[in-house]
Design a protein around this motif. Structure first.
Motif, PDB file in Angstrom:
ATOM      1  N   GLN A   1      -0.104  -8.297  -2.653  1.00 46.35           N
ATOM      2  CA  GLN A   1      -0.380  -7.201  -3.585  1.00 46.35           C
ATOM      3  C   GLN A   1      -1.835  -7.213  -4.027  1.00 46.35           C
TER       4      GLN A   1
ATOM      5  N   ASP B   1      -0.632   5.385 -10.144  1.00 44.51           N
ATOM      6  CA  ASP B   1       0.353   5.197  -9.080  1.00 44.51           C
ATOM      7  C   ASP B   1       0.270   3.769  -8.564  1.00 44.51           C
TER       8      ASP B   1
ATOM      9  N   GLU C   1       1.057  -1.714   3.001  1.00 47.06           N
ATOM     10  CA  GLU C   1       1.787  -0.493   3.340  1.00 47.06           C
ATOM     11  C   GLU C   1       2.966  -0.763   4.278  1.00 47.06           C
TER      12      GLU C   1
ATOM     13  N   ARG D   1       2.681   0.657  -5.901  1.00 41.97           N
ATOM     14  CA  ARG D   1       3.506   0.432  -4.722  1.00 41.97           C
ATOM     15  C   ARG D   1       4.805  -0.246  -5.138  1.00 41.97           C
ATOM     16  N   ARG D   2       5.882   0.127  -4.509  1.00 46.61           N
ATOM     17  CA  ARG D   2       7.183  -0.511  -4.709  1.00 46.61           C
ATOM     18  C   ARG D   2       7.482  -1.383  -3.500  1.00 46.61           C
TER      19      ARG D   2
ATOM     20  N   SER E   1       5.980  -1.887   1.681  1.00 44.92           N
ATOM     21  CA  SER E   1       6.112  -1.226   0.376  1.00 44.92           C
ATOM     22  C   SER E   1       6.061   0.279   0.561  1.00 44.92           C
ATOM     23  N   GLU E   2       6.361   0.993  -0.508  1.00 45.45           N
ATOM     24  CA  GLU E   2       6.266   2.446  -0.490  1.00 45.45           C
ATOM     25  C   GLU E   2       5.571   2.917  -1.757  1.00 45.45           C
ATOM     26  N   HIS E   3       5.055   4.127  -1.710  1.00 44.70           N
ATOM     27  CA  HIS E   3       4.334   4.686  -2.856  1.00 44.70           C
ATOM     28  C   HIS E   3       5.247   4.797  -4.066  1.00 44.70           C
ATOM     29  N   ARG E   4       4.732   4.403  -5.232  1.00 48.24           N
ATOM     30  CA  ARG E   4       5.473   4.531  -6.489  1.00 48.24           C
ATOM     31  C   ARG E   4       4.628   5.352  -7.461  1.00 48.24           C
TER      32      ARG E   4
END
Length: 306
Positions: free
Chosen positions: A175, A152, A195, A154-155, A198-201
């Motif tokens: 990053q 997983d 955080e 981050r986007r 960005s959001e979880h990818r």
């Protein structure tokens, strides 16, 4: 680039329209060649696949339609002077078979082919591409399915980055480090965490399941994958025959895809007794309402986008 290049879709006997098995998964810098059956080297030429594209050879088991292409592929690695190591994963009980296939004929070996037999269930390789794992299946000979899971990530959210005035090299630094200071101490600087912008990818997932009866590990391999490549040797009318020979039907493949939340179902490994490939898709669709690809030789199937 992430795509499946289909090199062959037949089962035990090839047909005029279907070569023995062969599937190349392009996954960024990796080229995982699954189950190269007889004629794979020539199919690679037709598909525009080079030996230099291959980074791993993954065999599910040692029936001929899943491994008789190994000699040609191995020798082509040396003929084309592939520079980087190529890893070979296969059931450990078939070490002698792989040795005979690898040196089936005399050739000048220059390629660095590193054998990594699969001893038991679990991870077999990991790297920037993710983790490649193998789980034992139910077939008359030792057989494993493969599952590839990307970590997983981050986007990044452009509007949030702009709000904090983060651009250029600072994005990469954020990053890497997880947080950075913006504005400077004399300008009311603040610490921005990754955080915040960005959001979880979710990482992408792929599964490859060949000759097996329906069993627990079929579902474990297919769980939540973006692309499931799975054998559907028989139609449901021959379910008893499929069970006796250790195979799946198209209906069972559809059921697996539905219960496991698969995004894209790719059916393949069709018995030569059937002349209408559309029947496999129609049967699977009675159980799975997502997209279905009835694989054809030399087709290219993109891994669904995130």
């Amino acid at each position: 680039m992430r795509e499946l290049v289909v090199l062959g879709t037949a089962s035990q006997a090839p047909t005029r329209m279907r070569n023995h098995n062969g599937y190349l998964l392009r996954w960024d810098d990796e080229g995982m060649l699954f189950d190269p059956g007889e004629g794979t080297q020539r199919q690679m030429l037709f598909a525009g696949v080079s030996a230099t594209d291959v980074t791993r050879i993954c065999l599910t088991h040692f029936h001929g339609d899943h491994c008789l292409g190994v000699p040609g592929v191995v020798q082509r690695l040396s003929l084309d002077r592939v520079q980087r190591p190529v890893y070979a994963h296969y059931p450990a009980s078939g070490r002698d078979f792989f040795g005979r296939l690898r040196y089936a004929a005399s050739f000048y070996e220059t390629a660095d082919l590193r054998e990594e037999p699969v001893e038991t269930d679990g991870p077999v390789a990991s790297g920037t591409f993710g983790t490649l794992s193998a789980l034992r299946l139910e077939h008359p000979v030792d057989s494993y399915g493969y599952r590839l899971v990307e970590p997983d990530g981050r986007r990044m959210l452009p509007d949030r980055l702009a709000e904090y005035g983060i651009a250029g090299p600072d994005i990469g630094r954020l990053q890497r480090e997880g947080s950075i200071s913006v504005g400077g101490p004399g300008a009311g600087g603040a610490t921005v965490a990754l955080e915040d912008v960005s959001e979880h990818r979710r990482g992408q997932r792929f599964a490859f399941i060949m000759d097996t009866r329906l069993c627990e590990n079929v579902f474990a391999l297919a769980d939540g994958v973006d692309m499931l490549v799975i054998e559907s040797t028989f139609l449901a009318a021959e379910a008893e025959l499929a069970e006796s020979f250790g195979h799946l039907t198209a209906a069972q493949a559809g059921r697996v895809a539905a219960e496991c939340g698969v995004r894209l179902l790719v059916l393949t490994h069709f018995s030569q007794r059937y002349t209408d490939p559309a029947a496999f898709g129609a049967e699977a669709a009675r159980h799975f309402d997502g997209p279905i690809v009835v694989a054809e030789d030399l087709a290219r199937v993109p891994v669904p986008k995130r």
